[in-house]
Scaffold this motif. Structure first.
Motif, short mmCIF file in Angstrom:
data_model
loop_
_atom_site.label_atom_id
_atom_site.label_comp_id
_atom_site.label_asym_id
_atom_site.label_seq_id
_atom_site.Cartn_x
_atom_site.Cartn_y
_atom_site.Cartn_z
N GLN A 21 -33.24 -38.85 76.42
CA GLN A 21 -32.35 -37.85 76.99
C GLN A 21 -32.37 -37.80 78.52
O GLN A 21 -31.35 -37.55 79.14
CB GLN A 21 -32.69 -36.49 76.41
CG GLN A 21 -32.43 -36.45 74.92
CD GLN A 21 -33.05 -35.26 74.22
OE1 GLN A 21 -33.64 -34.39 74.84
NE2 GLN A 21 -32.95 -35.24 72.91
N ARG A 22 -33.51 -38.04 79.11
CA ARG A 22 -33.63 -37.95 80.56
C ARG A 22 -33.15 -39.20 81.29
O ARG A 22 -32.68 -39.13 82.40
CB ARG A 22 -35.08 -37.69 80.95
CG ARG A 22 -35.56 -36.29 80.65
CD ARG A 22 -35.44 -35.54 81.91
NE ARG A 22 -35.89 -34.20 81.98
CZ ARG A 22 -36.97 -33.83 82.63
NH1 ARG A 22 -37.80 -34.71 83.13
NH2 ARG A 22 -37.23 -32.56 82.77
N TYR A 90 -32.93 -39.76 65.49
CA TYR A 90 -31.63 -39.10 65.63
C TYR A 90 -31.30 -38.23 64.42
O TYR A 90 -30.46 -37.32 64.50
CB TYR A 90 -30.51 -40.12 65.89
CG TYR A 90 -30.04 -40.89 64.68
CD1 TYR A 90 -28.99 -40.41 63.90
CD2 TYR A 90 -30.63 -42.09 64.31
CE1 TYR A 90 -28.56 -41.11 62.78
CE2 TYR A 90 -30.19 -42.79 63.21
CZ TYR A 90 -29.16 -42.30 62.45
OH TYR A 90 -28.74 -42.99 61.35
N LEU A 91 -31.96 -38.48 63.29
CA LEU A 91 -31.76 -37.67 62.09
C LEU A 91 -32.65 -36.42 62.08
O LEU A 91 -32.43 -35.52 61.28
CB LEU A 91 -32.05 -38.49 60.84
CG LEU A 91 -31.13 -39.68 60.58
CD1 LEU A 91 -31.66 -40.55 59.45
CD2 LEU A 91 -29.71 -39.20 60.28
N THR A 96 -30.30 -35.73 70.16
CA THR A 96 -30.66 -37.12 70.38
C THR A 96 -29.42 -37.94 70.66
O THR A 96 -28.42 -37.82 69.95
CB THR A 96 -31.39 -37.69 69.13
OG1 THR A 96 -32.59 -36.97 68.93
CG2 THR A 96 -31.70 -39.16 69.29
N ASN A 97 -29.49 -38.74 71.69
CA ASN A 97 -28.40 -39.67 72.00
C ASN A 97 -28.61 -40.92 71.13
O ASN A 97 -29.72 -41.40 71.00
CB ASN A 97 -28.44 -40.08 73.48
CG ASN A 97 -28.19 -38.89 74.37
OD1 ASN A 97 -27.18 -38.22 74.25
ND2 ASN A 97 -29.12 -38.62 75.27
N THR A 98 -27.53 -41.42 70.56
CA THR A 98 -27.65 -42.59 69.70
C THR A 98 -26.48 -43.53 69.91
O THR A 98 -25.50 -43.19 70.57
CB THR A 98 -27.80 -42.18 68.22
OG1 THR A 98 -28.21 -43.32 67.47
CG2 THR A 98 -26.53 -41.61 67.67
N LEU A 148 -31.84 -45.70 72.41
CA LEU A 148 -30.69 -45.56 71.51
C LEU A 148 -30.93 -44.57 70.36
O LEU A 148 -30.08 -44.41 69.50
CB LEU A 148 -30.30 -46.93 70.95
CG LEU A 148 -29.82 -47.94 72.00
CD1 LEU A 148 -29.63 -49.31 71.38
CD2 LEU A 148 -28.55 -47.46 72.69
N GLY A 149 -32.09 -43.92 70.36
CA GLY A 149 -32.37 -42.89 69.35
C GLY A 149 -32.74 -43.41 67.99
O GLY A 149 -32.72 -42.67 67.00
N LEU A 150 -33.11 -44.69 67.90
CA LEU A 150 -33.36 -45.32 66.60
C LEU A 150 -34.84 -45.36 66.22
O LEU A 150 -35.16 -45.53 65.05
CB LEU A 150 -32.79 -46.74 66.60
CG LEU A 150 -31.29 -46.81 66.85
CD1 LEU A 150 -30.85 -48.25 67.04
CD2 LEU A 150 -30.53 -46.13 65.72
N HIS A 151 -35.73 -45.25 67.22
CA HIS A 151 -37.16 -45.33 66.95
C HIS A 151 -37.96 -44.41 67.84
O HIS A 151 -37.59 -44.16 68.98
CB HIS A 151 -37.69 -46.76 67.16
CG HIS A 151 -37.25 -47.72 66.12
ND1 HIS A 151 -37.78 -47.72 64.85
CD2 HIS A 151 -36.34 -48.72 66.16
CE1 HIS A 151 -37.20 -48.68 64.15
NE2 HIS A 151 -36.32 -49.29 64.91
#
Length: 175
Positions: A21-22, A90-91, A96-98, A148-151
C-alpha cells in the motif's frame, strides 16, 4: 493463538501493507506487473529446458541443474500448499492492492519465488558473475508477489528457502 504467533502475524501484516500500500506508484505498477511473470511456470520451465536442450557444455549442465532444482523444489510447494491452505492476502486484508486477474489458489509458499530462485541459483553456480543480475532479479520477482497482493512476506521467504535447498542439494551432482 499463542502470543508469538500473533506477534509474528501482526508484523508480517505490517510489512505486507508497507510494500503493498505504501510503495504504490504507476512506474512500480508497470514494472512489477511485468517482472512477476519471470517466476511463472511458462518462463522458468522454458528457460530451464532451453538451456538443457540447446546449451553448450557447462551451460547444458546448468540447464539440467535448473530443471532438476525446479522439479525438486515444486514437490514440497505442492505438498505444503495442500497441507497449509493459507488464503491470499488480498482475500483477507482490507484495502489490498492487487493485479487484474489475481490467483485464487493457496498462497503459502510462493511458487513464483520458488521457481525463479530455482533457476537463478544454478545459473549463478555455473557463472558467478550472473549473480549480480539474477539474484536481484529474483528478489524483485519475489517482491512483486507482495506488491501485487498475492503473497505475504513469509510465503516468499518459504519459497526462497525451498528453492535454495533444492539448488544446494542438487549442486554436487552438476558441479
Amino acid at each position: 493463538m499463542s502470543r508469538v504467533v500473533l506477534w509474528l502475524q501482526f508484523h508480517e501484516n505490517r510489512m505486507f501493507c508497507w510494500v503493498n500500500q505504501r510503495l504504490q506508484h504507476r512506474v512500480l505498477d508497470y514494472l512489477f506487473n511485468t517482472i512477476t511473470h519471470l517466476g511463472g511456470a511458462t518462463i522458468t520451465i522454458l528457460a530451464a529446458l532451453s538451456l538443457s536442450l540447446f546449451g553448450q557444455d557447462s551451460w547444458r549442465m546448468a540447464g539440467f541443474h535448473c530443471c532438476v532444482a525446479l522439479a525438486l523444489s515444486h514437490i514440497p510447494v505442492a505438498i505444503i500448499k495442500r497441507a497449509y491452505p493459507r488464503l491470499r492476502p488480498y482475500l483477507v486484508l482490507p484495502d489490498t492492492n492487487t493485479c487484474k486477474k489475481p490467483l485464487t489458489d493457496h498462497s503459502f509458499p510462493s511458487g513464483h519465488t520458488t521457481a525463479i530462485f530455482s533457476i537463478a541459483v544454478p545459473l549463478v553456480f555455473a557463472a558467478p558473475w550472473l549473480g549480480t543480475i539474477l539474484i536481484p532479479l529474483a528478489f524483485f520477482v519475489s517482491l512483486s508477489r507482495i506488491y501485487l497482493g498475492l503473497h505475504y512476506p513469509s510465503d516468499c521467504l518459504a519459497g526462497f528457502i525451498i528453492a535454495m535447498t533444492a539448488a544446494l542439494i542438487t549442486a554436487p551432482i552438476f558441479g
